[in-house]
Design an enzyme around this catalytic site. Structure first.
Site, PDB file in Angstrom:
ATOM      1  N   ARG A   1     -25.068  -2.214   7.836  1.00 35.83           N
ATOM      2  CA  ARG A   1     -24.609  -3.586   7.585  1.00 35.83           C
ATOM      3  C   ARG A   1     -24.968  -4.505   8.761  1.00 35.83           C
ATOM      4  O   ARG A   1     -25.035  -5.701   8.613  1.00 35.83           O
ATOM      5  CB  ARG A   1     -23.094  -3.574   7.332  1.00 35.83           C
ATOM      6  CG  ARG A   1     -22.418  -4.843   6.931  1.00 35.83           C
ATOM      7  CD  ARG A   1     -22.862  -5.447   5.631  1.00 35.83           C
ATOM      8  NE  ARG A   1     -22.598  -4.722   4.414  1.00 35.83           N
ATOM      9  CZ  ARG A   1     -21.450  -4.770   3.729  1.00 35.83           C
ATOM     10  NH1 ARG A   1     -20.443  -5.451   4.210  1.00 35.83           N
ATOM     11  NH2 ARG A   1     -21.312  -4.130   2.579  1.00 35.83           N
TER      12      ARG A   1
ATOM     13  N   GLU B   1     -19.279  -5.617  10.663  1.00 40.22           N
ATOM     14  CA  GLU B   1     -20.263  -4.850  11.453  1.00 40.22           C
ATOM     15  C   GLU B   1     -21.309  -5.763  12.092  1.00 40.22           C
ATOM     16  O   GLU B   1     -21.771  -5.518  13.204  1.00 40.22           O
ATOM     17  CB  GLU B   1     -20.945  -3.809  10.566  1.00 40.22           C
ATOM     18  CG  GLU B   1     -20.057  -2.632  10.190  1.00 40.22           C
ATOM     19  CD  GLU B   1     -19.117  -2.922   9.032  1.00 40.22           C
ATOM     20  OE1 GLU B   1     -19.204  -4.004   8.439  1.00 40.22           O
ATOM     21  OE2 GLU B   1     -18.265  -2.059   8.736  1.00 40.22           O
TER      22      GLU B   1
ATOM     23  N   LYS C   1       0.856  -1.184   0.000  1.00 38.99           N
ATOM     24  CA  LYS C   1       0.000   0.000   0.000  1.00 38.99           C
ATOM     25  C   LYS C   1       0.902   1.247   0.000  1.00 38.99           C
ATOM     26  O   LYS C   1       1.875   1.300   0.740  1.00 38.99           O
ATOM     27  CB  LYS C   1      -0.871  -0.007   1.260  1.00 38.99           C
ATOM     28  CG  LYS C   1      -2.146   0.769   1.161  1.00 38.99           C
ATOM     29  CD  LYS C   1      -3.127   0.344   2.271  1.00 38.99           C
ATOM     30  CE  LYS C   1      -4.462   1.043   2.113  1.00 38.99           C
ATOM     31  NZ  LYS C   1      -5.467   0.602   3.100  1.00 38.99           N
TER      32      LYS C   1
HETATM   33  C1  LIG Z   1     -18.960  -2.090   5.272  1.00 46.60           C
HETATM   34  C2  LIG Z   1     -17.756  -1.197   5.349  1.00 46.60           C
HETATM   35  N1  LIG Z   1     -17.096  -1.094   6.512  1.00 46.60           N
HETATM   36  C3  LIG Z   1     -16.025  -0.283   6.615  1.00 46.60           C
HETATM   37  C4  LIG Z   1     -15.585   0.439   5.537  1.00 46.60           C
HETATM   38  C5  LIG Z   1     -14.430   1.411   5.668  1.00 46.60           C
HETATM   39  N2  LIG Z   1     -13.281   0.968   4.869  1.00 46.60           N
HETATM   40  C6  LIG Z   1     -13.017   1.482   3.690  1.00 46.60           C
HETATM   41  S1  LIG Z   1     -11.665   0.840   2.989  1.00 46.60           S
HETATM   42  C7  LIG Z   1     -11.396  -0.158   4.345  1.00 46.60           C
HETATM   43  C8  LIG Z   1     -10.231  -1.070   4.385  1.00 46.60           C
HETATM   44  C9  LIG Z   1     -10.209  -1.943   3.171  1.00 46.60           C
HETATM   45  O1  LIG Z   1      -9.055  -2.779   3.242  1.00 46.60           O
HETATM   46  P1  LIG Z   1      -8.698  -3.609   1.958  1.00 46.60           P
HETATM   47  O2  LIG Z   1      -9.903  -4.259   1.428  1.00 46.60           O
HETATM   48  O3  LIG Z   1      -7.576  -4.455   2.341  1.00 46.60           O
HETATM   49  O4  LIG Z   1      -8.265  -2.511   0.882  1.00 46.60           O
HETATM   50  P2  LIG Z   1      -6.918  -1.643   0.843  1.00 46.60           P
HETATM   51  O5  LIG Z   1      -7.317  -0.269   1.355  1.00 46.60           O
HETATM   52  O6  LIG Z   1      -5.916  -2.311   1.705  1.00 46.60           O
HETATM   53  O7  LIG Z   1      -6.525  -1.613  -0.593  1.00 46.60           O
HETATM   54  C10 LIG Z   1     -12.372   0.040   5.280  1.00 46.60           C
HETATM   55  C11 LIG Z   1     -12.436  -0.648   6.595  1.00 46.60           C
HETATM   56  C12 LIG Z   1     -16.305   0.304   4.338  1.00 46.60           C
HETATM   57  N3  LIG Z   1     -15.973   1.016   3.220  1.00 46.60           N
HETATM   58  N4  LIG Z   1     -17.367  -0.521   4.267  1.00 46.60           N
HETATM   59 MG   LIG Z   2      -5.577  -4.264   2.262  1.00 47.85          MG
END
Ligand SMILES: Cc1ncc(C[n+]2csc(CCOP(=O)(O)OP(=O)(O)O)c2C)c(N)n1
Ligand SMILES: [Mg+2]
Ligand SMILES: CC(=O)[C@@H](O)[C@H](O)COP(=O)(O)O
Length: 629
Positions: free
Chosen positions: A394, A366, A280
């Protein structure tokens, strides 16, 4: 290559790996430059430059379907599909959306924003393809964080069962917003270091070659040994056992490795999962070295120093939340804090510094967070679930079935309640009153400022009569003085902050300053309006409501929440049920459509949720003769 010349991804088809790496460098430079002004999700997008390039080189979008899970990492996809020229408007009013948007491009086949939906969407598209007899490829791209979302696991289970052709790209950068958590994360870690399996397999094959063959017996035994070795050493078998062909770990920044594996997957039948390991923030040191998650999504920054441009101002609600919770926790060891993967945004990362053993980040889960909180309460703990309004959607059934119906003492700290701005439609926190106030046993409060917020939180933690929610906005408070001592507020009691004989405005939370400004505008016209802080949304202050109806004053309700089923609806329902039909009640709030991205003031202006809008609405309720010309 000038990024702005990238109109259609077809240009990638004939590029060599060297040329692709040059394009990657151009895109990285573009992202770092543009986002230093607009802000946005820099870290996630820097991590998927090579991956997105290879996907668009080997597949044929829009015929082949890319589903970006969460979608915050789709900027590279947007650049390759002709939208680089719009990046100056990223996440701004009427500008480029920060997530995939079907109305923006034929290449955006699936809209996201909430996590963990890509696999289910992909399964639906796969079934549709097979039922129609077409032959497009379906490629969901899901992160290691999103994979912790329950619906992703539901989808994996079904995809593995159906055994239809689909290629899942697992983008594993070991990060959610903050460092990723959970057993799945640990398992992926074992897979990331899988080459010890490959070494052991080579040694075994060498050994077999040295021993004179006893016919197929030895070879087949060796195969079984190899398979059990694989089982022992590579927990990638988790996916294989679910019916997937597991490929990986693949270096997500090595174009050759990516091309080889994705090309192989394209030709392979059945569900494939390619475990791509990325970094990242790749290519920009401050983002690449970010262990906390600061560079996941952020505002403008200085490229040279990596210094994030901080706007001075009052403390954020999330900051007040963390400080207040620490104060309470010091004298109440029942208190346990829970977050579904939002430790930084909620402020619980600060709480965890003092109470590491009493803060649980459960991943993007959630539903689990809500019911786990119910379990904590059932055993006499005092769980405080910090959750964004939009993400609590959710966990709705868990809220109903496990918390409210059992009348358990769970505190919901509903952050980002109201318009959130840049994240747009998928993140506006404007439905929680509608989806909570009709539930028996719930108490629902909203503070007018950060000082009332700290008292409200204290009140909620001390509430022993079932579930209670305090909803509060994204961003800073009003800069009001903070009381030293915490005190309990009377639930079900509103606060009249201004008297007036001609009308009454009922508001709460962020709409209080709007209501008070409207009253000032009206006073200049000789119209005296009472302004009431309706801080208890459930239960309503029925005594105050009947007092207003006896005065005959018309009412305007004001809420930064959906009109449908919101606070204003509750007031109408009260008067109807009380048989009071003479009173005039006008409502102002979020209209019946999804509010797109933009700054909150711009969005409020667009829907007329302003002081002048409110004043105009009240003026129409007052008979002419009462108004000063
Ligand atoms: C249902 C839900 N919960 C929380 C979030 C907040 N959120 C956005 S991106 C993220 C992390 C995503 O991690 P990953 O899938 O590994 O993607 P990366 O940012 O590492 O590329 C979170 C928790 C969300 N968008 N949707
Ligand atoms: Mg990730
Ligand atoms: C993409 C996503 O869902 C999160 O990154 C979200 O944008 C965080 O919102 P805040 O910036 O309000 O914490």
């Amino acid at each position: 290559m000038n990024v702005l010349d990238m109109k259609d991804p077809a240009f990638l088809k004939q590029l060599s790996e060297k040329e692709l790496s040059e394009v990657a460098a151009d895109i990285r430079a573009f992202l770092i430059d543009k986002l230093s002004v607009t802000g946005g999700h820099l870290g996630p997008n820097l991590g998927v430059v090579e991956l997105t390039l290879v996907l668009h080189q080997l597949y044929d979008s829009p015929k082949d379907k890319f589903l970006f899970d969460v979608g915050h990492q789709a900027y590279v996809h947007k650049i390759l599909t002709g939208r680089a020229g719009q990046f100056d408007t990223l996440r701004q009013h009427k500008g480029l959306c920060g997530f995939p948007k079907r109305s923006e491009s034929i290449h955006d086949c699936w809209e996201t924003g909430h996590s963990s939906t890509s696999l289910s969407g992909a399964m639906g598209m796969t079934l549709a393809r097979d039922l129609k007899g077409t032959d497009e490829h379906i490629i969901p791209i899901i992160g290691d964080g999103a994979l912790t979302g329950g619906m992703a696991l539901e989808a994996l289970n079904h995809i593995g069962h159906e055994q239809r052709d689909m290629t899942v790209i697992l983008n594993d950068n070991e990060m959610s917003i903050a460092p990723n958590v959970g057993a799945l994360h640990n398992m992926l870690g074992r897979m990331r270091t899988a080459n010890k399996y490959n070494k052991a397999k080579e040694d075994l094959e060498l050994l077999i070659k040295k021993v004179p063959a006893f016919g197929g017996r030895l070879a087949s035994t060796a195969e079984r040994v190899k398979d059990s070795l694989k089982y022992l050493l590579v927990s990638g078998m988790f996916f294989e056992e679910l019916g997937f062909t597991y490929l990986g770990p693949v270096d997500g920044h090595d174009l050759h490795d990516l091309k080889a594996n994705i090309s192989y997957a394209k030709k392979t039948k059945g569900p494939i999962i390619i475990h791509v390991v990325t970094k990242k923030g790749k290519g920009y040191a401050p983002a690449e070295n970010d262990a906390k998650g600061t560079w996941h999504g952020l505002g403008p920054y200085k490229i040279e120093s990596g210094e994030v441009v901080k706007k001075p101002g009052p403390p954020s609600y999330s900051g007040v939340f963390a400080e207040t919770l620490k104060t309470i926790a010091r004298s109440d060891d029942r208190l346990v804090a829970v977050t579904p993967a939002m430790p930084n945004g909620s402020g619980l990362d600060k709480f965890a510094k003092e109470f590491p053993e009493r803060m649980f980040d459960v991943g993007i889960a959630e539903q689990h967070a809500t019911t786990m909180s119910a379990g904590l309460a059932a055993q006499g703990m005092k769980p405080v679930l910090a959750i964004y309004s939009t993400f609590l959607q959710r966990g709705y059934d868990q809220l109903v079935h496990d918390v409210c119906r059992q009348n358990l003492n769970v505190v919901f700290a509903i952050d980002r309640a109201g318009l959130v701005g840049a994240d747009g439609e998928t993140h506006q926190g404007v439905f929680d009153i509608s989806y909570m106030r009709h539930l028996p046993n719930i108490t629902l409060l909203a503070p007018k400022d950060e000082n009332e917020f700290q008292h409200m939180l204290y009140t909620a933690v001390n509430h022993e009569d079932g579930p209670i929610a305090v909803r509060y906005p994204r961003g800073s408070g009003l800069g009001v003085p903070m009381d030293e001592e915490l005190k309990e507020l009377p639930i079900g009691k509103w606060e009249s902050v201004r008297t007036g004989k001609d009308a009454a405005i009922l508001a709460f939370g962020t709409m209080m300053p709007v209501a008070e400004a409207a009253a000032e505008l009206l006073a200049a016209k000789g119209i005296e309006v009472e302004v009431i802080n309706a801080r208890s949304i459930k239960p309503l202050d029925e005594e105050k409501l009947s007092e207003i109806s006896e005065s005959g004053k018309p009412i305007l309700t004001l809420e930064e929440h959906a009109l449908q089923g919101g606070f204003g609806s509750a007031v109408l329902e009260y008067y109807h049920s009380a048989g009071i039909h003479s009173i005039v009640v006008e409502r102002m709030g979020i209209p019946d459509w999804y509010i797109e991205h933009g700054s909150v003031p711009e969005l409020l202006e667009e829907i007329g949720l302003t002081a002048s809008g409110a004043a105009e609405k009240v003026q129409k309720l007052i008979p002419r003769k009462k108004q000063r010309a």
